[in-house]
Design a protein around this motif. Structure first.
Motif, PDB file in Angstrom:
ATOM      1  N   THR A   1      -0.868   5.297  -2.924  1.00  0.00           N
ATOM      2  CA  THR A   1      -1.046   6.701  -2.544  1.00  0.00           C
ATOM      3  C   THR A   1      -1.633   6.816  -1.142  1.00  0.00           C
ATOM      4  O   THR A   1      -1.208   7.653  -0.334  1.00  0.00           O
ATOM      5  CB  THR A   1      -1.972   7.407  -3.549  1.00  0.00           C
ATOM      6  N   GLU A   2      -2.607   5.953  -0.838  1.00  0.00           N
ATOM      7  CA  GLU A   2      -3.225   5.978   0.487  1.00  0.00           C
ATOM      8  C   GLU A   2      -2.226   5.588   1.571  1.00  0.00           C
ATOM      9  O   GLU A   2      -2.187   6.195   2.646  1.00  0.00           O
ATOM     10  CB  GLU A   2      -4.432   5.049   0.510  1.00  0.00           C
ATOM     11  N   ARG A   3      -1.390   4.575   1.287  1.00  0.00           N
ATOM     12  CA  ARG A   3      -0.387   4.160   2.269  1.00  0.00           C
ATOM     13  C   ARG A   3       0.617   5.276   2.529  1.00  0.00           C
ATOM     14  O   ARG A   3       1.028   5.508   3.678  1.00  0.00           O
ATOM     15  CB  ARG A   3       0.344   2.908   1.787  1.00  0.00           C
ATOM     16  N   ALA A   4       1.022   5.964   1.470  1.00  0.00           N
ATOM     17  CA  ALA A   4       1.956   7.074   1.639  1.00  0.00           C
ATOM     18  C   ALA A   4       1.342   8.181   2.489  1.00  0.00           C
ATOM     19  O   ALA A   4       2.018   8.768   3.357  1.00  0.00           O
ATOM     20  CB  ALA A   4       2.366   7.624   0.273  1.00  0.00           C
ATOM     21  N   ALA A   5       0.060   8.472   2.252  1.00  0.00           N
ATOM     22  CA  ALA A   5      -0.628   9.497   3.041  1.00  0.00           C
ATOM     23  C   ALA A   5      -0.739   9.076   4.501  1.00  0.00           C
ATOM     24  O   ALA A   5      -0.574   9.897   5.419  1.00  0.00           O
ATOM     25  CB  ALA A   5      -2.014   9.764   2.455  1.00  0.00           C
ATOM     26  N   LEU A   6      -1.022   7.788   4.738  1.00  0.00           N
ATOM     27  CA  LEU A   6      -1.116   7.282   6.112  1.00  0.00           C
ATOM     28  C   LEU A   6       0.232   7.337   6.812  1.00  0.00           C
ATOM     29  O   LEU A   6       0.311   7.690   7.996  1.00  0.00           O
ATOM     30  CB  LEU A   6      -1.648   5.845   6.107  1.00  0.00           C
ATOM     31  N   ASP A   7       1.293   6.987   6.092  1.00  0.00           N
ATOM     32  CA  ASP A   7       2.636   7.044   6.693  1.00  0.00           C
ATOM     33  C   ASP A   7       2.988   8.482   7.073  1.00  0.00           C
ATOM     34  O   ASP A   7       3.561   8.730   8.145  1.00  0.00           O
ATOM     35  CB  ASP A   7       3.670   6.493   5.711  1.00  0.00           C
ATOM     36  N   ALA A   8       2.656   9.421   6.197  1.00  0.00           N
ATOM     37  CA  ALA A   8       2.939  10.832   6.487  1.00  0.00           C
ATOM     38  C   ALA A   8       2.132  11.309   7.689  1.00  0.00           C
ATOM     39  O   ALA A   8       2.648  12.037   8.550  1.00  0.00           O
ATOM     40  CB  ALA A   8       2.632  11.683   5.268  1.00  0.00           C
ATOM     41  N   GLN A   9       0.870  10.884   7.763  1.00  0.00           N
ATOM     42  CA  GLN A   9       0.034  11.278   8.893  1.00  0.00           C
ATOM     43  C   GLN A   9       0.554  10.667  10.188  1.00  0.00           C
ATOM     44  O   GLN A   9       0.583  11.328  11.239  1.00  0.00           O
ATOM     45  CB  GLN A   9      -1.415  10.844   8.655  1.00  0.00           C
ATOM     46  N   ALA A  10       0.981   9.415  10.144  1.00  0.00           N
ATOM     47  CA  ALA A  10       1.537   8.774  11.340  1.00  0.00           C
ATOM     48  C   ALA A  10       2.788   9.501  11.822  1.00  0.00           C
ATOM     49  O   ALA A  10       2.997   9.672  13.034  1.00  0.00           O
ATOM     50  CB  ALA A  10       1.855   7.312  11.038  1.00  0.00           C
ATOM     51  N   ALA A  11       3.604   9.942  10.882  1.00  0.00           N
ATOM     52  CA  ALA A  11       4.815  10.683  11.257  1.00  0.00           C
ATOM     53  C   ALA A  11       4.456  12.008  11.915  1.00  0.00           C
ATOM     54  O   ALA A  11       5.084  12.426  12.907  1.00  0.00           O
ATOM     55  CB  ALA A  11       5.678  10.912  10.024  1.00  0.00           C
TER      56      ALA A  11
END
Length: 232
Positions: free
Chosen positions: A80-90
């Protein structure tokens, strides 16, 4: 005013306390689970060999279950944290100015004057934009996600240590005294884990110790009665 990005990093104290608390609770689970198991087997008036087999089986299965559950839980959290980080990076890549403005707004809402909030946002963005947004807006350390394997090993070890206490007491005590020796030893261990968990969590110590000891006593008493019922 120069802002040192290092001063904006969350303290590691909370994480350390969480690990310690998880270890205490794991040990407590091991004490309660295996004490109930060996008390039930002892109530059936079986040999020490049977107690040893039952106790080791309970220790191993409980420790593996705790480790597996912790691994799955922390893995899900990390995903879940990785998905949130990927979305934030985008979002940072598509709209850097908007994201920077939102970061500054967070600091304004926390009480910083507008000019200082803008400066903090600028300097943190220049240092590491993803980490700044992840920590401030998502509550995630971008480069320090929790390791599922570390959590699993910690749970396994803590449970095994706790479980070993009633097992060793039951096996090393004389047959006619093993019930009381185990009961007293387990109650002392539960008082210690209750004390430790309360201190780590800032809760009333006495209440936590009494609650821990009552739950352990109830578990041991009921399983001992079940064992004596089948023995009779």
């Amino acid at each position: 005013m120069a802002i040192d990005p290092a001063t904006t990093q969350p303290t590691h104290l909370a994480d350390k306390l969480n690990w310690l608390r998880a270890g205490v609770l794991g040990a407590n689970d091991g004490i309660v689970s295996v004490s109930g198991l060996v008390m039930g087997v002892a109530g059936a008036q079986v040999s020490k060999e049977a107690l040893l087999v039952a106790g080791i089986a309970g220790l191993v299965s409980g420790a593996l279950s705790m480790a597996g559950g912790e691994y799955v839980s922390v893995s899900s959290q990390a995903d879940t944290e990785r998905a949130a980080l990927d979305a934030q990076a985008a979002r940072l890549e598509l709209n850097p100015a908007t994201e920077r403005a939102q970061l500054a707004e967070v600091y304004r809402q926390r009480g910083l004057p507008p000019l200082l909030a803008d400066q903090v946002a600028d300097e943190l963005t220049a240092h590491d934009a993803l980490s700044a947004h992840a920590e401030t807006r998502l509550g995630i350390r971008a480069h320090e996600l929790t390791s599922p394997w570390a959590a699993a090993v910690a749970s396994l070890v803590a449970f095994a240590i706790g479980a070993a206490i009633p097992l060793v007491l039951m096996l090393l005590s004389p047959t006619d005294a093993r019930f009381w020796a185990t009961l007293i030893g387990v109650e002392l261990a539960l008082a210690l884990t209750g004390f430790s968990s309360a201190r780590l969590g800032g809760a009333p110590v006495g209440r936590a110790m009494v609650r821990n000891m009552l739950v352990g006593s109830l578990g041991m008493g009921l399983t001992y009665l079940v064992g004596t019922f089948f023995a009779g």
